[in-house]
Enzyme design. Structure first.
Site, PDB file in Angstrom:
ATOM      1  N   LEU A 588     -17.225   5.865 -13.112  1.00 44.28           N
ATOM      2  CA  LEU A 588     -18.485   5.423 -13.732  1.00 44.28           C
ATOM      3  C   LEU A 588     -18.248   4.233 -14.632  1.00 44.28           C
ATOM      4  CD1 LEU A 588     -19.947   8.910 -14.706  1.00 44.28           C
ATOM      5  CD2 LEU A 588     -20.714   7.442 -12.842  1.00 44.28           C
ATOM      6  N   GLY A 589     -17.037   4.122 -15.095  1.00 37.88           N
ATOM      7  CA  GLY A 589     -16.746   3.003 -15.983  1.00 37.88           C
ATOM      8  C   GLY A 589     -15.489   3.294 -16.756  1.00 37.88           C
ATOM      9  N   GLU A 590     -15.142   2.328 -17.581  1.00 38.82           N
ATOM     10  CA  GLU A 590     -13.928   2.515 -18.349  1.00 38.82           C
ATOM     11  C   GLU A 590     -14.270   2.588 -19.817  1.00 38.82           C
ATOM     12  OE1 GLU A 590     -10.879  -0.130 -17.281  1.00 38.82           O
ATOM     13  OE2 GLU A 590      -9.433   0.683 -18.720  1.00 38.82           O
ATOM     14  N   PHE A 593      -9.402   4.832 -23.946  1.00 45.81           N
ATOM     15  CA  PHE A 593      -8.375   5.778 -23.535  1.00 45.81           C
ATOM     16  C   PHE A 593      -8.398   6.181 -22.080  1.00 45.81           C
ATOM     17  CE2 PHE A 593      -8.801   6.549 -28.063  1.00 45.81           C
ATOM     18  CZ  PHE A 593      -7.508   6.292 -28.451  1.00 45.81           C
ATOM     19  N   VAL A 596     -13.763   6.861 -16.806  1.00 51.32           N
ATOM     20  CA  VAL A 596     -14.737   7.933 -16.741  1.00 51.32           C
ATOM     21  C   VAL A 596     -15.174   8.098 -15.293  1.00 51.32           C
ATOM     22  CG1 VAL A 596     -16.956   8.753 -17.597  1.00 51.32           C
ATOM     23  CG2 VAL A 596     -15.495   7.355 -19.063  1.00 51.32           C
ATOM     24  N   ASP A 730     -18.333   3.675 -34.784  1.00 53.86           N
ATOM     25  CA  ASP A 730     -18.432   2.706 -33.698  1.00 53.86           C
ATOM     26  C   ASP A 730     -19.822   2.722 -33.067  1.00 53.86           C
ATOM     27  OD1 ASP A 730     -17.490   0.659 -32.175  1.00 53.86           O
ATOM     28  OD2 ASP A 730     -16.334   1.915 -30.787  1.00 53.86           O
TER      29      ASP A 730
END
Ligand SMILES: *[C@@H]1O[C@H](CO)[C@@H](O)[C@H](O)[C@H]1NC(C)=O
Ligand SMILES: *[C@@H]1O[C@H](CO)[C@@H](O)[C@H](O)[C@H]1NC(C)=O
Ligand SMILES: *[C@@H]1O[C@H](CO)[C@@H](O)[C@H](O)[C@H]1NC(C)=O
Ligand SMILES: *[C@@H]1O[C@H](CO)[C@@H](O)[C@H](O)[C@H]1NC(C)=O
Ligand SMILES: *[C@@H]1O[C@H](CO)[C@@H](O)[C@H](O)[C@H]1NC(C)=O
Ligand SMILES: *[C@@H]1O[C@H](CO)[C@@H](O)[C@H](O)[C@H]1NC(C)=O
Ligand SMILES: *[C@@H]1O[C@H](CO)[C@@H](O)[C@H](O)[C@H]1NC(C)=O
Ligand SMILES: *[C@@H]1O[C@H](CO)[C@@H](O)[C@H](O)[C@H]1NC(C)=O
Length: 912
Positions: A588-590, A593, A596, A730
């Site tokens: 799904l993406g990064e 760490f 995903v 964040d």
């Protein structure tokens, strides 16, 4: 004018009272209750036959109804005329104040007397405390049934209960308690139920108080095979049993002086184990050549030593161990010895059957406390009588107990008084229920503060205080317990940290601690490492002095293993994770760490699974390896200690649920495989939507405000709603995720990208947010606090309003806040708003939002609002947007933003 009769009566009562006043002190400790006597009706009164003071039962019982026996029968003993009967409930109990450890003679009389005109005699059971005593069956018992027991109460209050066993209604006429000297009627096996108490005489007088100072009832017994002998002299009865003088003045001998003295014929014995008490006193003055000496035989076996009763002096022979009579047949014989010149003699005999009361009463402190609670809240429940826990079939409702171990006193473990109309403060007596595991006081009208004593109740695992009118904060000690696994439900307002949310705020009822998404465990590990290193270098550890640690520290203490059990339910194996993600089929993406992946859990629930990359798990791995070898250096021992802390933290994370926080569904922690499983957010992040990357239509102004509200609520929860409060660190548009209904949720708390594992230098892994969103004060103070999140949120709000990039080198002003201020200064209002909105917004709400964003993004944290205020302002914004919109439509006006704005200049934010 007093009538002569009246004066006479008064005079009579006066003399009567004087006569019996001297006896009143002998009656010390006596409890004489005339059941069903209305308290107003001459209570207490002196019973004329005995001179005993009887009083109404109204002080000892709250339930039941009052009755009176049929008028034709009222010539009986006065105390039997009124009665109390119990049409309601199964168990009804008298509650009597007694002296713990004192031997009591308890006597209950029930005389039906057709009080209800139905002519149906009742049958029911009597219980002493939690133990069955006897069945009362009044069929054919015209003069009623009287039962006696000799019993030592195990606490200072005694419950005497009538238990309905069939269709008939339990009833009681009188209730008497007589303290006895403690050195008589002692048995090895508990209580003594009176079977027979005779004195051997030709008279027909029943003796009791005052002849018997202990108010035992002695019935006369006569048999033609006996010969009665007597004296007029008083015997010395002080052998402890205090047998009445009139009993000792008369005795029986066998009519045939050479024959054995058989008593058996006169007696039928119960089948139970029995105890005998034989009372002897010589009534004849023996000549020098005379002697009376005999042996006692029980079923042909010698029962005791040879007896030779002394003149006018009492001897009592008792069974030291119980005896039994199969089928009620037993032989009791007195046989004269060969050189005795006179036949055997007997004055009186008592026969008791032994009753074993196995069921222990509920712990006295628990009983005391629950009764206090009952009285405090006026809980008049029909089942709340007698022992709270036992017998189990009469367990008080809303309670539960641990009574599994019969050698221990039952303890109250559960109290659920939800929706019970409780008023006032939380009763202090609750703290005495020391084994309580669950306490539910929700949905009442309780006031006052949340008491600190709840934190000291070590067995408590769940407390529900929600939906009450309580005030104030949750005591810190209780919050500490919460982090150790206590589940606490309170109304959200109590979770507020500061005075900023004194008004009613609705947080979800089920709140726990804080959510941190992302690689929580990893973060904590590193924090721990930093902590440990700092501790090592700065001061000697206060947490765990090295000297106090023995080799191989007990990491798997009960506490930790319990937590582990809870965690296990959400723990998945690596192969399960692989199955969920179909071998990492759909990334799904990064994120920080790791990558995903999309996954499916339980066949249908979509999840997002973050697989932590090898490099980032390395630190954790090392850490765990060291923890396993807990005996290395002190530093690692300390880590062992901290590891328990980590387990607690993760456990908390798994429990937290807030609609605007992406929740952790589970995790995988298997050797080097570390994964975190989150709920799946099908609509991606806010940034993609604003930038049009998602390909879908542009977000409407209403939707944007709603997303801002959602995100603000999530943040407010972290700051104010949970303890300890949490700083996100964040906040940015890529961390605001949208589910299929466009509900926004915050992700990746407490995590910062610059956090690197495998770095040699831990000191360089200082937490830092994302450039552009980072609070400028952070550079000065090096500290990220709640107000830093507010700043970042202001930047997100500016993105929502303007759809500008946060940092853009090609712009007049690089930073979005500076650029907005610059545009405002130039008066270029239209240029600020996202052109994609095509003016489809109400200028009033747009300006309010803009002003709020600029306030949040103020470079001075003191000037920023807190999240509670932000939420309110945004909600008002949305409300005004909605109402203005409908107004606009109603009026069909096409007022331009400029026009609207010029009427509303005070809302225009001043540039800063
Ligand atoms: C039971 O009796 C004791 C002592 O007389 C009293 O304090 C207590 O309130 C009574 N309890 C009930 C439930 O009546
Ligand atoms: C009765 O007997 C006891 C001892 O058995 C003695 O101590 C006491 O003085 C006697 N009482 C009288 C009134 O003689
Ligand atoms: C009295 O008892 C003895 C011994 O049991 C017996 O022999 C004798 O017949 C009895 N006398 C009478 C009058 O019953
Ligand atoms: C009767 O005889 C026994 C011995 O057989 C003796 O111990 C006892 O003292 C005697 N009893 C009397 C009253 O003389
Ligand atoms: C009941 O108490 C016993 C002894 O204190 C304990 O071992 C047991 O686990 C308890 N049972 C429950 C269900 O709490
Ligand atoms: C208390 O009782 C209510 C109603 O019976 C129930 O809904 C609630 O779950 C109970 N509370 C606990 C902690 O078991
Ligand atoms: C708790 O129990 C103790 C001992 O029975 C008693 O002294 C104390 O008053 C009780 N506390 C409350 C608040 O009822
Ligand atoms: C609290 O008390 C008010 C009146 O005093 C009553 O109307 C309300 O129902 C009570 N609430 C609960 C939860 O018992």
């Amino acid at each position: 004018m007093e009538s002569p009769h009246g004066i006479l009566l008064v005079a009579f009562i006066a003399t009567f009272a004087v006569i019996h006043l001297s006896q009143a002190e002998d009656q010390e400790g006596f409890i004489s209750v005339d059941c069903g006597l209305p308290p107003s009706e001459a209570s207490p009164y002196i019973e004329p036959d005995t001179g005993l003071w009887f009083s109404s039962d109204s002080d000892f019982i709250q339930t039941g109804k009052i009755g009176k026996i049929d008028p034709s029968l009222r010539k009986t003993i006065k105390t039997y005329v009124t009665l109390r009967y119990f049409p309601d409930g199964i168990r009804n109990c008298y509650n009597l104040s007694v002296k713990q450890g004192t031997n009591y003679l308890i006597r209950v009389t029930a005389l039906y007397g057709n009080y209800d005109g139905l002519n149906i005699t009742p049958k029911f059971d009597l219980y002493v405390g939690p133990n069955f005593w006897v069945t009362i069956d009044l069929e054919n018992m015209i003069s009623g049934q009287t039962e006696e027991i000799i019993y030592i109460p195990r606490s200072n209050s005694l419950d005497l209960c009538l238990v309905k066993t069939g269709a008939t209604t339990p009833m009681i006429s009188s209730l008497e308690l007589r303290p006895l000297p403690n050195n008589i009627y002692i048995t090895e096996s508990g209580s003594l139920k009176r079977f027979k108490r005779y004195y051997l005489t030709s008279s027909n007088a029943i003796l009791s108080y005052p002849d018997d100072v202990n108010d035992r009832v002695w019935e006369p017994k006569f048999d033609p095979e006996w010969k009665h002998i007597s004296t007029t002299l008083e015997a010395n009865n002080s052998n402890g049993f205090l047998v009445p003088h009139d009993v000792l003045k008369t005795a029986a001998i066998p009519a045939n002086a050479t024959a054995r003295f058989k008593i058996t014929k006169e007696l039928d014995f119960p089948d139970d184990e029995i105890y005998l008490y034989l009372h002897f006193s010589e009534v004849q003055s023996l000549q020098i050549n005379e002697s009376r000496e005999f042996d006692i035989f029980w079923n042909g076996q010698p029962f005791d030593n040879t007896v030779s009763p002394k003149y006018l002096k009492t001897t009592t022979i008792k069974s030291t161990t119980p005896v039994t009579c199969k089928g009620g047949v037993c032989n009791l014989e007195l046989i004269r010895t060969t050189n005795s010149t006179l036949p055997p003699l007997l004055n009186a005999i008592e026969i008791y059957s032994s009753v074993k009361f196995h069921q222990l009463e509920t712990n006295e402190n628990d009983v005391f406390a629950i009764r206090k609670i009952k009285a405090r809240y006026g809980l008049n429940r029909i089942t709340w009588q007698g022992d709270p826990c036992v017998p189990q079939k009469f367990l008080w409702d809303s309670l539960n107990c641990n009574s599994t171990d019969t050698s221990r006193q039952p303890r109250i473990t559960y109290l659920n008084l939800t929706s019970s109309g409780l008023k006032g403060t939380i009763a202090a007596a609750i703290q005495n229920l020391t084994d309580l595991e669950k306490l539910d006081l929700s949905n009442n009208n309780l006031t006052g503060e949340i008491p600190g004593f709840l934190a000291n109740m070590n067995s408590l695992m769940l407390i529900n205080l929600s939906k009450n009118n309580l005030i104030g904060f949750i005591p810190q000690a209780l919050l500490d317990r919460e982090s150790e696994g206590l589940t606490l439900f309170v109304d959200g307002k109590h979770r507020c940290l500061s005075g900023s949310c004194v008004t009613e705020k609705k947080f979800p009822v089920k709140t726990a601690a804080f959510v941190s998404s992302a690689t929580v465990m990893v973060i904590i590990v590193v924090l721990v490492l930093i902590f440990v290193v700092k501790k090592k270098t700065s001061s000697n550890s206060e947490v765990l002095p090295p000297s106090s640690i023995k080799p191989s520290v007990n990491v798997t203490s009960n506490n930790i293993s319990e937590i582990s059990i809870k965690m296990k339910r959400k723990k998945f194996t690596h192969s399960e994770v692989m199955e969920m993600t179909k071998d990492l089929e759909r990334p799904l993406g990064e994120g920080g760490f790791g990558i995903v992946y999309h996954g499916v859990i339980n066949g249908s629930q979509q999840v997002a699974i973050k697989i932590l990359s090898q490099s980032s798990t390395q630190g954790y791995k090392e850490f765990k390896a060291e923890v396993r070898n807990c005996s290395y250096s002190n530093m690692f021992k300390q880590m062992c200690f901290m590891y328990s802390f980590i387990l607690v933290q993760v456990e908390l994370l798994l429990r937290v649920h807030h609609i605007n926080l992406v929740s952790l569904v589970g995790y995988c922690d298997e050797r080097e495989h570390l994964a975190l499983i989150y709920e799946y957010m099908s609509n991606g992040d806010l940034k993609d939507h604003l930038s049009g990357k998602h390909g879908s239509s542009v977000l409407k102004w209403n939707t944007r405000l709603q997303i801002a509200i959602d995100a603000a609520l999530g943040l407010e929860y972290l700051h104010i709603g949970c303890r300890p409060s949490m700083v996100h660190r964040d906040v940015k548009s890529t961390n605001i995720l949208l589910d299929e209904g466009f509900t926004a949720k915050l992700a990746d708390f407490g995590l910062s990208r610059s956090f690197q594992f495998g770095d040699e230098d831990h000191a360089s892994t200082a937490v830092a947010g994302t450039p552009g969103y980072l609070d400028p004060e952070y550079y000065r103070t090096g500290r990220l606090a709640e107000m830093s999140d507010v700043y970042s949120f202001g930047i997100v709000l500016l993105e929502i309003i303007t759809n500008q990039r946060v940092l853009d080198q090609t712009r007049e002003k690089i930073h979005i806040a500076e650029w907005t201020a610059f545009m405002l200064n130039r008066g270029d209002i239209n240029g600020i708003m996202d052109p994609n909105l095509h003016g489809d917004y109400n200028s009033h709400s747009a300006w309010r939002a803009l002003e709020l964003a600029m306030l949040c993004a103020n470079s001075s944290s003191e000037k920023r609002p807190n999240m509670f205020q932000v939420v309110i302002e945004l909600k008002e914004c949305l409300a005004s947007e909605i109402s203005m919109k409908s107004n606009d439509q109603d009026m069909d006006s096409q007022s331009s933003p400029e026009v609207s704005m010029s009427c509303d200049t005070k809302d225009v934010p001043s540039a800063r």
